[in-house]
Design an enzyme around this catalytic site. Structure first.
Site, mmCIF file in Angstrom:
data_model
loop_
_atom_site.group_PDB
_atom_site.id
_atom_site.type_symbol
_atom_site.label_atom_id
_atom_site.label_comp_id
_atom_site.label_asym_id
_atom_site.label_seq_id
_atom_site.Cartn_x
_atom_site.Cartn_y
_atom_site.Cartn_z
ATOM 1 N N SER A 149 0.829 -1.204 0.000
ATOM 2 C CA SER A 149 0.000 0.000 0.000
ATOM 3 C C SER A 149 0.864 1.255 0.000
ATOM 4 C CB SER A 149 -0.911 0.028 1.226
ATOM 5 O OG SER A 149 -1.651 1.232 1.216
ATOM 6 N N ASN A 207 -7.823 -1.523 2.535
ATOM 7 C CA ASN A 207 -8.495 -0.705 1.516
ATOM 8 C C ASN A 207 -9.951 -0.444 1.895
ATOM 9 O OD1 ASN A 207 -6.057 -1.135 0.253
ATOM 10 N ND2 ASN A 207 -6.951 -1.358 -1.756
#
Ligand code: NBP
Length: 500
Positions: A149, A207
């Protein structure tokens, strides 16, 4: 070295020679924005020499030409790529998730040997990672699904990394990933999450939380705009101020920047020029789908996904504009007090979203047999990733104090936060509902909170209804066993197993 391996223009950094003649200790396949940035990040760390391969050779050549300082070892086919790597060969795949990933895994498996390591750093669905790990295990090659990420900037300067895979592969991979990860408070933002699909599962939940966080921030902005009449630039200053307190986070920081931005064409605030239809790439949907299957109410994340879906149906919004309801204007008696109420409502709702996300990780770990250290996950999200925030320290502290906490939001620190925030939270949700301003994530978070607190829920009535039409049985408060009522018969009740 194979014919198909071309040394970079500048001499590569010296890598320890394992006797194979290979030059690189790590390789990257897929040199679009994420792969090339990750390869540059790897190359910039002492001791790494990076082999690179991309299906279309142009990308490889562009990368080599643009970054001779990286000392890349370029390969133009998979055999050449394998030959360039020291054993155990370690390769990170950064290609489009789905079929492209399968194609690259198959190609690498054909040229790699037992003990080598294939890492998928793309946004794979964790069940695909489990499938791939199982399929490749028979070859003796290690397969690691690693969530990465931080977007393109993070890939270059230090992402948060969530690797799964075997303990054996972690021995080789750990030092390499630690060297390129973001660092938060002196600790690298990477941990061995668990086996097979654990890393991609945790990335998926990351997410999902990101969706909720973004939606909550958007609702806070919308309410302040309606309630105070302030424009985007003024609201940017409010977010900048919030970023100096307990809400400090990357998403609050960039929100201020987005709100400050002026459209070069019109001179209007850019946010007023952008079409209000939010897109998504699917990881939020995956989070909700999987949480539904696991029976975990991730209502804040779900509302965020639904809010994007609602926004993206202009044909429905156009015909619904005349539906009856308040004028969607908001008058507040004390603007400063209202802004503080919204800040507190945002903080409380955010705690709910993160708590729900961590519940989903716990449930996933139980379902799939992973041993996931929830406190360690909170720590590796403090840097590099999109949801990086000060607040994650509180979550790691909470799990350190009580690793088996049944629900995160009952930790003492959060109880104190709810004590401060909950009246404001209710005022904000009531104001939104009363004026007809949609605040789905704020209000669903509050309902979830009150649902958890309720001494008694109307679920009892739902059980009665289920037993009425489907003989689904119910349990009683005053005795053990499963019961079914003969709703229209003489006897009011029998035990489900047929005994009275
Ligand atoms: P893309 O997702 O746009 O994929 C492009 C890359 O995939 C190119 O290198 C392309 O090669 C390669 N590729 C494809 Br498409 N099909 C292939 C095949 N059959 N065989 C070999 N290579 C193939 O790249 P990205 O945006 O850099 O993202 C890479 C991964 O990282 C994705 O899984 C993405 O979801 C994930 N991710 C992205 C971000 C982000 O912010 N972009 C953040 C976090 C994770 P070609 O050049 O020959 O077409």
């Amino acid at each position: 070295m194979s014919e198909n391996v071309v040394p970079a223009q500048q001499p590569a950094q010296t890598a320890p020679d394992t006797g194979t003649g290979a030059a690189a200790n790590i390789g990257v396949v897929g040199l679009a924005v994420m792969g090339s940035n990750l390869a540059r990040n790897l190359a910039s760390r002492e001791g790494n020499t990076v082999a690179v391969y991309n299906r279309s050779h142009e990308r490889t050549d562009q990368l080599l030409a643009a970054h001779p300082e990286a000392g890349f070892v370029a390969a133009y086919d998979y055999a050449g790529f394998a030959a360039a790597l020291q054993k155990p060969r370690t390769a990170i795949i950064m290609v489009q998730a789905g079929r492209a990933t399968d194609a690259v895994i198959d190609a690498l498996a054909a040229v790699f040997e037992p003990g080598d390591i294939i890492v998928d750093g793309g946004n794979a669905l964790f069940t695909d990672t489990i499938r791939r790990e199982r399929a490749i295990r028979a070859t003796g090659i290690n397969f690691v699904g690693a969530g990465i990420s931080g977007g393109e900037e993070g890939a270059l300067t230090g992402p948060s990394i969530m690797p799964g895979g075997s303990d054996e592969s972690w021995v080789t991979l750990g030092p390499i990933l630690r060297s390129i990860a973001a660092v938060a408070e002196g600790e690298p933002c990477v941990t061995h999450v668990g086996h097979d699909g654990a890393g991609h599962f945790v990335k998926m939940i990351h997410n999902g939380i990101e969706y909720a966080d973004m939606q909550l921030i958007a609702e806070a902005y919308d309410l302040i705009r309606h309630g105070t009449g302030a424009g985007p630039a003024q609201i940017a200053e409010i977010f900048a101020e919030w970023n100096r307190g307990e809400l400090e986070s990357y998403l609050i920081e960039i929100t201020a920047e987005v709100l400050r931005q002026v459209d070069a064409r019109t001179g209007a605030p850019l946010v007023d020029v952008i079409l209000d239809e939010a897109g998504s790439k699917g990881t939020g949907v995956w989070t909700v789908q999987n949480a539904l299957g696991l029976g975990v109410p991730v209502s804040g994340i779900a509302e965020a996904v639904f809010a994007r879906s609602l926004s993206s149906h202009p044909e429905q919004r156009q015909v619904a504009g005349d539906l009856p309801g308040p004028a969607q204007t908001l008058t507040v008696p004390d603007e400063a007090a209202f802004i503080e109420d919204v800040r507190l409502a945002l903080y409380a709702s955010k705690i709910v979203a993160y708590s729900q996300g961590f519940d989903a990780i716990r449930a996933g770990a139980m379902e799939y047999g992973w041993r996931i250290d929830l406190g360690a996950i909170a720590k590796i999200w403090r840097g590099g990733c999109i949801i990086r925030a000060q607040f994650l320290n509180r979550i790691s502290d909470a799990y350190a104090a009580e690793p088996d906490m049944p629900v995160l939001l009952t930790a003492p620190y959060f109880v104190e936060a709810f004590t401060r925030a909950q009246s404001a939270w209710r005022r904000v949700v009531a104001a939104a509902a009363g004026s007809g301003i949609p605040a789905p994530a704020f209000s669903s978070s509050l309902s979830y909170y009150d649902g958890l607190r309720a001494e008694r829920l109307p679920a009892a009535l739902v059980q009665g209804q289920r037993d009425f039409f489907g003989a689904h049985t119910y349990r009683r408060r005053d005795m053990a066993g499963a019961f079914h009522t003969l709703w229209s018969g003489d006897r009011s009740e029998i035990e489900a197993d047929g005994t009275h």
